[in-house]
Design an enzyme around this catalytic site. Structure first.
Site, PDB file in Angstrom:
ATOM      1  N   SER A 141     -11.104   6.512  14.682  1.00 11.79           N
ATOM      2  CA  SER A 141     -12.122   7.514  15.014  1.00 11.79           C
ATOM      3  C   SER A 141     -11.595   8.599  15.942  1.00 11.79           C
ATOM      4  O   SER A 141     -12.003   9.770  15.822  1.00 11.79           O
ATOM      5  CB  SER A 141     -13.346   6.839  15.640  1.00 11.79           C
ATOM      6  OG  SER A 141     -13.014   6.176  16.848  1.00 11.79           O
ATOM      7  N   ASP A 142     -10.701   8.277  16.856  1.00 12.04           N
ATOM      8  CA  ASP A 142     -10.145   9.271  17.775  1.00 12.04           C
ATOM      9  C   ASP A 142      -9.576  10.475  17.019  1.00 12.04           C
ATOM     10  O   ASP A 142      -9.661  11.618  17.471  1.00 12.04           O
ATOM     11  CB  ASP A 142      -8.997   8.690  18.606  1.00 12.04           C
ATOM     12  CG  ASP A 142      -9.243   7.308  19.158  1.00 12.04           C
ATOM     13  OD1 ASP A 142     -10.022   6.554  18.557  1.00 12.04           O
ATOM     14  OD2 ASP A 142      -8.620   6.967  20.174  1.00 12.04           O
ATOM     15  N   ALA A 143      -8.977  10.185  15.871  1.00  7.22           N
ATOM     16  CA  ALA A 143      -8.279  11.217  15.108  1.00  7.22           C
ATOM     17  C   ALA A 143      -9.207  12.345  14.685  1.00  7.22           C
ATOM     18  O   ALA A 143      -8.756  13.478  14.487  1.00  7.22           O
ATOM     19  CB  ALA A 143      -7.615  10.595  13.877  1.00  7.22           C
TER      20      ALA A 143
END
Length: 274
Positions: A141-143
């Site tokens: 999800s960070d991406a």
């Protein structure tokens, strides 16, 4: 948020536009004077620069833009070497903003070369986390904060909609994979599909969802009003915001595990801030 007076949320009347600007300046200057012992191109700096550039553009007389110019020039507007890894694209948020604000093509040159390489030879790796090459895609999800806004900014900068087309395709694949439509929240990555929180509910990471919701306005601010899938991003922002509101503690913070605030019973400041 910038209006004076007591807000509906009960914020102090002292928390007005001047207070916010003063605190932004204190944070920017303190962080610049206390660098971490890691590369200035690391994703943590990318997140800091992303906030710093938004502050600088909002308050041009403040220290934000001069600090960014200094950082970019010292680093020669480079990125780190993992060209396919979204974390190493994060500094591109600020570099691209400075290219546009200052009319400085050098600030855009290196991040553009990196993203051109990614588009010209796209990875076909699985999104299943910890499989070979998975982090050459947006498999966590960070991406969705680190990389997509840079593609959209490049489209705005160059007028080349190919950057939008690539971003669109990859973002939707990740969303289809990690977004839980029942809860309206994102799993951090595929390892958490079947790992429950301590209370038996699904495990959704505070900062992981913070990354996503912080990235969506950055995408939308540069996405053309007539882009066919713009309603997809607007709807996602609304759905995610509504789900996160349900998880918010009475004091305004979020906990590390969004659906299980008692394990651990701690506020998660990076998630709350994003």
């Amino acid at each position: 948020m910038l209006s004076a007076g007591t807000s509906v949320s009960g914020a102090s009347a002292d928390w007005n536009e001047k207070t916010i600007r003063d605190n932004l300046q204190l944070v920017a200057e303190w962080q610049a004077k206390h660098p971490k012992k890691r590369s200035p191109l690391h994703w943590t700096y990318g997140a800091f620069y992303s906030g710093l550039v938004q502050y600088g553009l909002s308050v041009p007389e403040g220290p934000g833009l001069p600090l960014l110019r200094k950082a970019g020039e010292e680093q020669e507007w480079k990125t780190l070497n993992r060209h396919y890894h979204a974390d190493d694209h994060a500094v591109g948020h600020a570099w691209m903003e400075m290219a546009m604000e200052d009319g400085n093509p050098a600030a855009a040159e290196k991040i553009r070369a990196v993203l051109d390489k990614v588009m010209n030879r796209p990875s076909s790796a699985s999104l299943q986390f910890l499989t070979p090459g998975c982090q050459d895609r947006w498999s966590w999800s960070d991406a969705l904060f680190m990389s997509p806004p840079v593609f959209v900014k490049l489209a705005a900068y160059t007028g080349n909609r190919r950057y939008l087309e690539f971003m669109d395709r990859e973002y939707k694949l990740t969303c289809d994979y990690l977004f839980d439509r029942e809860e309206g929240l994102f799993f951090r990555d595929s390892r958490y599909f079947t790992v429950p929180a301590a209370n038996g509910k699904k495990m959704f990471w505070s900062r992981g969802n913070g990354w996503v919701i912080a990235g969506l306005p950055l995408i939308l601010q540069d996405m053309p009003a007539d882009w066919p899938s713009r309603p997809f991003y607007e709807d996602l922002l609304k759905r995610l915001a509504a789900a996160l509101k349900k998880c918010q503690s009475p004091d305004g913070s979020w906990h590390a595990s969004l659906l299980d605030p008692d394990e651990p019973p701690l506020k998660e400041m990076s998630g709350t801030l994003f």
